[in-house]
Scaffold this motif. Structure first.
Motif, mmCIF file in Angstrom:
data_model
loop_
_atom_site.group_PDB
_atom_site.id
_atom_site.type_symbol
_atom_site.label_atom_id
_atom_site.label_comp_id
_atom_site.label_asym_id
_atom_site.label_seq_id
_atom_site.Cartn_x
_atom_site.Cartn_y
_atom_site.Cartn_z
ATOM 1 N N PHE A 94 0.929 -1.280 0.033
ATOM 2 C CA PHE A 94 -0.228 0.141 -0.059
ATOM 3 C C PHE A 94 0.726 1.124 -0.017
ATOM 4 N N VAL A 107 -2.971 -16.346 8.992
ATOM 5 C CA VAL A 107 -4.521 -16.476 8.624
ATOM 6 C C VAL A 107 -4.436 -17.563 7.590
ATOM 7 N N LEU A 150 -5.640 -0.423 6.840
ATOM 8 C CA LEU A 150 -5.265 -1.495 7.618
ATOM 9 C C LEU A 150 -6.337 -2.580 7.290
ATOM 10 N N ALA A 201 -5.533 -4.331 3.876
ATOM 11 C CA ALA A 201 -4.459 -4.841 3.990
ATOM 12 C C ALA A 201 -4.469 -6.428 4.640
ATOM 13 N N SER A 202 -5.401 -6.373 5.706
ATOM 14 C CA SER A 202 -5.891 -7.716 6.450
ATOM 15 C C SER A 202 -6.673 -8.372 5.319
ATOM 16 N N ALA A 203 -7.670 -7.949 4.652
ATOM 17 C CA ALA A 203 -8.388 -8.684 3.791
ATOM 18 C C ALA A 203 -7.275 -9.283 2.439
ATOM 19 N N LEU A 205 -4.254 -9.929 2.699
ATOM 20 C CA LEU A 205 -3.506 -10.962 3.070
ATOM 21 C C LEU A 205 -4.057 -12.337 3.520
ATOM 22 N N ALA A 221 -7.386 -12.610 5.160
ATOM 23 C CA ALA A 221 -8.352 -12.573 6.521
ATOM 24 C C ALA A 221 -9.820 -12.030 5.904
ATOM 25 N N ARG A 222 -10.744 -12.966 6.318
ATOM 26 C CA ARG A 222 -12.017 -12.599 6.113
ATOM 27 C C ARG A 222 -12.585 -11.349 7.373
ATOM 28 N N ARG A 226 -11.928 -12.457 10.951
ATOM 29 C CA ARG A 226 -10.651 -12.618 11.542
ATOM 30 C C ARG A 226 -9.923 -11.128 11.632
ATOM 31 N N THR A 227 -10.364 -10.477 10.509
ATOM 32 C CA THR A 227 -9.821 -8.865 10.499
ATOM 33 C C THR A 227 -10.292 -8.136 11.942
ATOM 34 N N GLY A 275 -8.285 -9.843 14.495
ATOM 35 C CA GLY A 275 -6.727 -9.613 14.597
ATOM 36 C C GLY A 275 -6.228 -8.111 14.297
ATOM 37 N N VAL A 276 -7.053 -7.419 13.993
ATOM 38 C CA VAL A 276 -6.590 -6.153 13.449
ATOM 39 C C VAL A 276 -7.455 -4.886 14.325
ATOM 40 N N PRO A 320 -7.663 -5.299 18.841
ATOM 41 C CA PRO A 320 -6.416 -5.211 19.331
ATOM 42 C C PRO A 320 -6.127 -3.467 19.142
ATOM 43 N N ILE A 321 -6.500 -2.784 18.182
ATOM 44 C CA ILE A 321 -6.245 -1.403 18.004
ATOM 45 C C ILE A 321 -7.276 -0.554 18.777
#
Lengths: 338, 284
Positions: free
Chosen positions: A83, A104, B185, B188-190, B192, B194-195, B198-199, B202-203, B206-207
């Motif tokens: 990105f 994942v 973000l 980016a998770s998707a 990589l 992640a559904r 999960r996003t 995982g993201v 925590p944030i």
């Protein structure tokens, strides 16, 4: 089925009344370093986002390795993205960021760690694996983002102006590194940029975007030496366009022509055919802006082999003679490539 | 020294006076009215009341605290109060997360504006009116009863009404946290693999932890100190606040009321200390 890594056909995308992408047909070969070059708002990033799956096309299809993925979400496509803002997860350290995609996909912990470390070594960041992204420089973050994408061994890597935020020195260094990494891993890179130098330096082929359409696709040489439109001539390098009366008078032909600044010789000889309007000193080279009597404005680039700044400034207002070889006159829209 | 670079380190005499003048009023307020009242509370908690005359005996004694610690009724009320505060906080988090996510990441700017108004408007209405409105709603044969049934007046009703009252204080910090979370973000998770779920785990979560803690400071402390809602919809149940109220009023034992009031203060100090490590205090 075709063996193209990416095939776009009739691709369109509208945001409300605005048509960002207005019909794109494009095929990108396996293992190619392909650049999408264009000014901001020309639709190149939107095309990239449709390949990644972040945007759904209004019309048309996206195929990856012959499989239609137009309607698939990003997590079901075998592509990864670097990105523009890197998008590193701030709550994870470097190695956890790189491992994310493997985790994942439920890769076993041990293999995950090995592959992530190898990916970090490949971008020469193995020593910073416990660092948080917040405590890293732009160039380091950029390389983490690259490792995070590459570790998944995607078929295609999409890069959205990844060097935009870096300073010039780092950018030039990363250009070389990116090209090298691409050659090493051998996967298809699709690189979006507005920087013509970047596109010309690294790419196997370049697509020049203009207002949601592709104005020209070709090798860097083709795009630079044989621009298909005056837009391409102007966007890729500085172009000196000659058209109408000026073209008739200087070249004896009707049409639109371009002569690259470095191909023009400027002498004090007679008969003079223009006057120096502006002198721009740029270190290794000097750019002269010359107003031709025939009614066109030309830019001439000269290497600063002998000239000093003092003698350069005295050139302003002088009458000069510009000459060029006929073979360097490019007729816009006519492809001279074999 | 260049006066232009004279800032924090090199406060000149004049600037120091200006700063003192500026801060004297708030510092006076903080020192006297705010910390002073807390100090009086703390000190009087160690006094006792003469059983015969009802006069306050100003001598140091741990009697009040001993009573609170040993007598079962106080322990039960404390646990019940903490339980209600925890329940309210957890329900607020569960309701606020999807709401704030919709506002920050999905809704159009126009819808978002209306939702912010919808969330803020109840804060302008009187607490009492809202609590009594719920009393009507929750009544046997009330509107709620005729549709889905009512839990009646009691602890469940208290949790429902407190959740209603404090929910905005949880939505707003989470919404602010999500606004700061870049969309890239999530992409980016998707990207990589992640559904959505999960996003989120995982993201996003925590944030958002600091924002959630920030909201929980409000919902938890406001619930812990409440004594009006429980009087209106709580039936016979009592919380810490009711004991304070009863000892100030009916029992006229101000030192004991002060000692009881110290319990939520201590719980909050412990909670804040724990939460501080997450960085939540920077989110307020």
């Amino acid at each position: 089925m075709s063996t193209h890594a990416i095939a776009l056909s009739g691709l369109r995308k509208s945001f409300g009344p605005v048509e960002a992408v207005a019909g794109i047909d494009l095929e990108i070969a396996d293992g190619e370093f392909f650049s999408m070059l264009g000014p901001s708002g020309s639709g190149k990033t939107t095309v990239l986002r449709m390949i990644a799956g972040f945007e759904l096309p209004t019309a048309g299809t996206v195929s990856l390795s012959g499989r239609d993925v137009t309607k698939l979400p990003p997590y079901e496509r075998d592509v990864n993205t670097v990105f523009q803002d890197y998008a590193l997860f701030p709550h994870l350290n470097v190695i956890e960021n790189v491992e994310y995609g493997l985790k994942v996909r439920k890769v076993a912990r041990k293999e995950r760690r090995t592959r992530a470390e190898a990916a970090l070594d490949a971008v020469r960041l193995g020593h910073l694996k416990d660092r948080r992204p917040g405590a890293m420089s732009g160039g380091q973050r950029q390389r983490v983002a690259l490792a995070r994408a590459l570790v998944n061994r995607p078929k295609v890597l999409l890069l959205d102006e990844p060097l935009g935020a870096l300073d010039l020195k780092l950018r030039e260094q990363m250009q070389v590194e990116l090209k090298q990494i691409q050659r090493d891993v051998g996967i298809t890179f699709v690189f979006v940029t507005h920087d013509q130098d970047e596109a010309l330096t690294m790419s196997d082929r370049v697509a020049v975007f203009d207002a949601g359409r592709i104005a020209q696709v070709g090798t860097p040489e083709e795009v630079y030496d044989h621009p298909a439109t005056s837009f391409v001539a102007g966007f890729v390098g500085t172009s000196n366009l000659l058209s109408g009366a000026a073209a008739e008078q200087l070249l004896g032909r009707a049409g639109t022509f371009s002569v690259r600044p470095e191909k023009i010789t400027m002498t004090a000889g007679e008969p003079a055919n223009g006057v120096v309007a502006e002198v721009i000193y740029a270190g290794p080279v000097t750019r002269f802006v010359v107003d031709l009597d025939a009614g066109a404005r030309m830019v001439v680039v000269e290497q600063n082999r002998r000239t000093g700044t003092k003698s350069l400034s005295e050139m302003r207002g002088k009458r000069v003679r510009l000459t060029w070889q006929d073979e360097h006159v490019i007729e816009i829209g006519v492809n001279h490539a074999p | 020294m260049d006066p232009g670079v004279d800032n924090d380190q090199g406060l000149g005499g004049r600037r120091r006076w200006q700063l003192a003048a500026l801060l004297s009023a708030p510092m006076l307020w903080l020192g006297v009215a705010y910390l002073g009242a807390l100090a009086v509370l703390l000190v009087s908690a160690f006094w006792t009341v003469n059983g015969f005359t009802g006069e306050v005996v100003r001598e140091f004694s741990l009697q009040n605290f001993r009573t609170i610690a040993t007598e079962e009724v106080y322990r039960n009320v404390t646990l019940r109060s903490v339980g209600v505060a925890v329940a309210v906080t957890v329900i607020c988090v569960v309701l606020a997360l999807p709401m704030a996510f919709y506002m920050a990441k999905v809704a159009s700017p126009r819808t978002r504006g209306w939702l912010v108004i919808a969330i803020l408007t109840p804060l302008w209405a009187s607490y009492l009116v809202k609590a009594y409105a719920w009393r009507v709603l929750l009544a046997n044969d009330g509107p709620l009863d005729s549709v889905i049934g009512t839990p009646g007046y009691g602890l469940v009703a208290v949790v429902i009404v407190l959740t209603y009252l404090w929910l905005p204080y949880m939505i707003l910090p989470i919404y602010a946290g999500l606004e700061r979370l870049p969309d890239s973000l999530l992409e980016a998770s998707a990207d990589l693999g992640a559904r959505g779920g999960r996003t989120f785990r995982g993201v996003v979560l925590p944030i958002l932890i600091p924002s959630i803690f920030a909201g929980s400071i409000f919902t938890f402390s406001l619930s812990l100190g409440d004594y009006i809602t429980v009087q209106i919809v709580g039936g016979k149940s009592q919380l810490i606040g009711n004991l304070v109220y009863a000892n100030v009023g009916a029992a006229n034992n101000l030192p004991f009321a002060a000692a009881i009031a110290c319990v939520p203060v201590i719980i909050m100090v412990v909670y804040l200390t724990a939460v501080r490590r997450s960085g939540a205090l920077e989110e307020l």
